[in-house]
Design a protein around this motif. Sequence first.
Motif, short mmCIF file in Angstrom:
data_model
loop_
_atom_site.label_atom_id
_atom_site.label_comp_id
_atom_site.label_asym_id
_atom_site.label_seq_id
_atom_site.Cartn_x
_atom_site.Cartn_y
_atom_site.Cartn_z
N PHE A 181 13.95 -34.79 -41.76
CA PHE A 181 14.51 -35.44 -42.95
C PHE A 181 15.93 -34.96 -43.21
N GLY A 182 16.15 -33.65 -43.16
CA GLY A 182 17.47 -33.09 -43.43
C GLY A 182 18.51 -33.50 -42.41
N ILE A 183 18.14 -33.47 -41.13
CA ILE A 183 19.08 -33.84 -40.08
C ILE A 183 19.47 -35.31 -40.19
N ASN A 184 18.49 -36.17 -40.42
CA ASN A 184 18.78 -37.59 -40.55
C ASN A 184 19.57 -37.91 -41.82
N LEU A 185 19.45 -37.04 -42.81
CA LEU A 185 20.21 -37.23 -44.05
C LEU A 185 21.71 -37.04 -43.82
N VAL A 186 22.08 -36.14 -42.90
CA VAL A 186 23.50 -35.84 -42.71
C VAL A 186 24.13 -36.55 -41.51
N LEU A 187 23.32 -37.21 -40.68
CA LEU A 187 23.86 -37.91 -39.51
C LEU A 187 24.25 -39.34 -39.86
N GLY A 188 25.42 -39.76 -39.38
CA GLY A 188 25.94 -41.09 -39.70
C GLY A 188 25.44 -42.18 -38.77
N LYS A 189 25.99 -43.37 -38.98
CA LYS A 189 25.51 -44.55 -38.26
C LYS A 189 25.91 -44.57 -36.79
N SER A 190 26.87 -43.73 -36.38
CA SER A 190 27.27 -43.71 -34.96
C SER A 190 26.12 -43.27 -34.06
N LEU A 191 25.15 -42.54 -34.64
CA LEU A 191 24.00 -42.06 -33.86
C LEU A 191 23.02 -43.18 -33.54
N ASP A 192 23.20 -44.36 -34.13
CA ASP A 192 22.24 -45.45 -33.94
C ASP A 192 22.64 -46.43 -32.85
N ARG A 193 23.77 -46.21 -32.21
CA ARG A 193 24.09 -47.00 -31.03
C ARG A 193 23.24 -46.52 -29.87
N ASN A 194 22.91 -47.44 -28.96
CA ASN A 194 22.12 -47.04 -27.80
C ASN A 194 22.84 -45.96 -27.00
N SER A 195 22.10 -44.96 -26.60
CA SER A 195 22.66 -43.89 -25.78
C SER A 195 22.69 -44.34 -24.32
N ASN A 196 23.23 -43.50 -23.46
CA ASN A 196 23.18 -43.75 -22.01
C ASN A 196 22.78 -42.46 -21.31
N ARG A 197 22.52 -42.57 -20.03
CA ARG A 197 21.98 -41.42 -19.29
C ARG A 197 22.95 -40.24 -19.27
N ASN A 198 24.24 -40.53 -19.22
CA ASN A 198 25.22 -39.46 -19.24
C ASN A 198 25.26 -38.77 -20.60
N GLN A 199 25.28 -39.55 -21.67
CA GLN A 199 25.33 -39.00 -23.02
C GLN A 199 24.04 -38.25 -23.36
N SER A 200 22.91 -38.73 -22.85
CA SER A 200 21.62 -38.12 -23.19
C SER A 200 21.51 -36.67 -22.71
N MET A 201 22.40 -36.28 -21.81
CA MET A 201 22.35 -34.92 -21.27
C MET A 201 22.88 -33.87 -22.24
N PHE A 202 23.17 -34.26 -23.50
CA PHE A 202 23.43 -33.25 -24.52
C PHE A 202 22.15 -32.51 -24.86
N LEU A 203 21.02 -33.07 -24.45
CA LEU A 203 19.73 -32.42 -24.62
C LEU A 203 19.29 -31.78 -23.31
N PRO A 204 18.93 -30.50 -23.31
CA PRO A 204 18.56 -29.80 -22.07
C PRO A 204 17.49 -30.48 -21.23
N ASP A 205 16.46 -31.03 -21.87
CA ASP A 205 15.39 -31.69 -21.11
C ASP A 205 15.91 -32.89 -20.32
N TYR A 206 16.83 -33.63 -20.92
CA TYR A 206 17.39 -34.81 -20.25
C TYR A 206 18.35 -34.39 -19.14
N LEU A 207 19.07 -33.29 -19.33
CA LEU A 207 19.90 -32.76 -18.24
C LEU A 207 19.01 -32.35 -17.08
N GLN A 208 17.92 -31.66 -17.36
CA GLN A 208 16.98 -31.25 -16.32
C GLN A 208 16.47 -32.45 -15.53
N LYS A 209 16.13 -33.51 -16.24
CA LYS A 209 15.63 -34.72 -15.59
C LYS A 209 16.69 -35.35 -14.70
N GLU A 210 17.94 -35.43 -15.18
CA GLU A 210 19.02 -36.06 -14.42
C GLU A 210 19.42 -35.20 -13.22
#
Length: 367
Positions: A181-210
């Motif tokens: 709830f708190g994180i979504n309260l402070v995050l803006g609308k730019s977070l709602d655009r579709n991500s891509n495989r390169n961008q998703s690697m800001f998360l360690p699990d997605y980097l591991q997968k790639e």
Amino acid sequence: MDLNKTLLIILLISQLSYANDNIEISILTCSVGQEVYSVFGHTAIRVIDKENKTDQVYNFGMFDFNTPNFEYKYLKGKLKYHRGVQETVNFLKIYTYEKRLVHEQKLDLTADEKSEFLNRLKLLNQPENRFYFYSFLDKNCSTETRDLLKHIGVSFENQELNKSNRDLINSYLQEMPWLKFGINLVLGKSLDRNSNRNQSMFLPDYLQKEIGAAKLNGKNLIQSEKILNSIESNSNSNIQQIFSPLLIFSLLAVLFLFWFPKPAKIIASFSFGITGIFILALWLFSGHEEVKSNLNILWCNPLYLIYTPFLAKNKTNKMLSIILVASLIISIVVWLFKVQIFDISILPIFAILGIFNLQELRKIQKK
């Protein structure tokens, strides 16, 4: 002469092979933790030098809680993270104690690729390069590792995902609804655009997968994978899930539908107003791009702070009431048309605000 040249070539090849075998480079992916800073996992780099008998972990996501004005600097986007080195055995002890698995992906690199990787890694770890301004999406432990792999020629796929960065983030927060709830309260609308495989690697699990799917010069990037530690399962019940914001705000909405006393209205108006000021301050002054253009400010309107004194004096303000009702309606439209996705816990808050504003408008109509 030909024989001497042949022997020399064989000697050079054997030395290169020996040098290559003596260095092992791995990417470490650590599972999520219970602390706020650890809920998305962690990425680090392990370097084993058999000749010098060293086994070290290069960390990209280190920070000091004792930094003066820590919270302010973090929110402002001016908190400096730093890179550091520690012994692998100590690294594993910490993560085992925190009950977090450490997954190792050993890289299949040539001697030249290892040399280039290590030279860049050591350059980044120099005192003049060690500190950097953290960015949740663009410069963290995971993206730094991704960019280091790109430096030696690793190409990652960049197809668009059918999920937004907000979706990716929320998938880690299902067991922590108040944090979600708190994180979504402070995050803006730019977070709602579709991500891509390169961008998703800001998360360690997605980097591991790639990394697992990546190739370098036509061959698989990964030579082998394994888990480096074992942990006990953590089956503790989560009080956040029992007393979730959705439950608490829903109960309040039902209560206020039948009984909404003046003190509760003053507290609610003041709380929404102060929170709106906070959202506005982040939008205007933070260096974190992801907190800008935050349409939560429509329903969590700073104007509620102005309305609070009217409530305290048993007065109403027609213009303010109309603006607040309009902003609430616009918020619902914004959500319905997916301009910005709000947390599900906002639903009962909308109900509370609806009850609040309709009661105030009725007072105006009676006058």
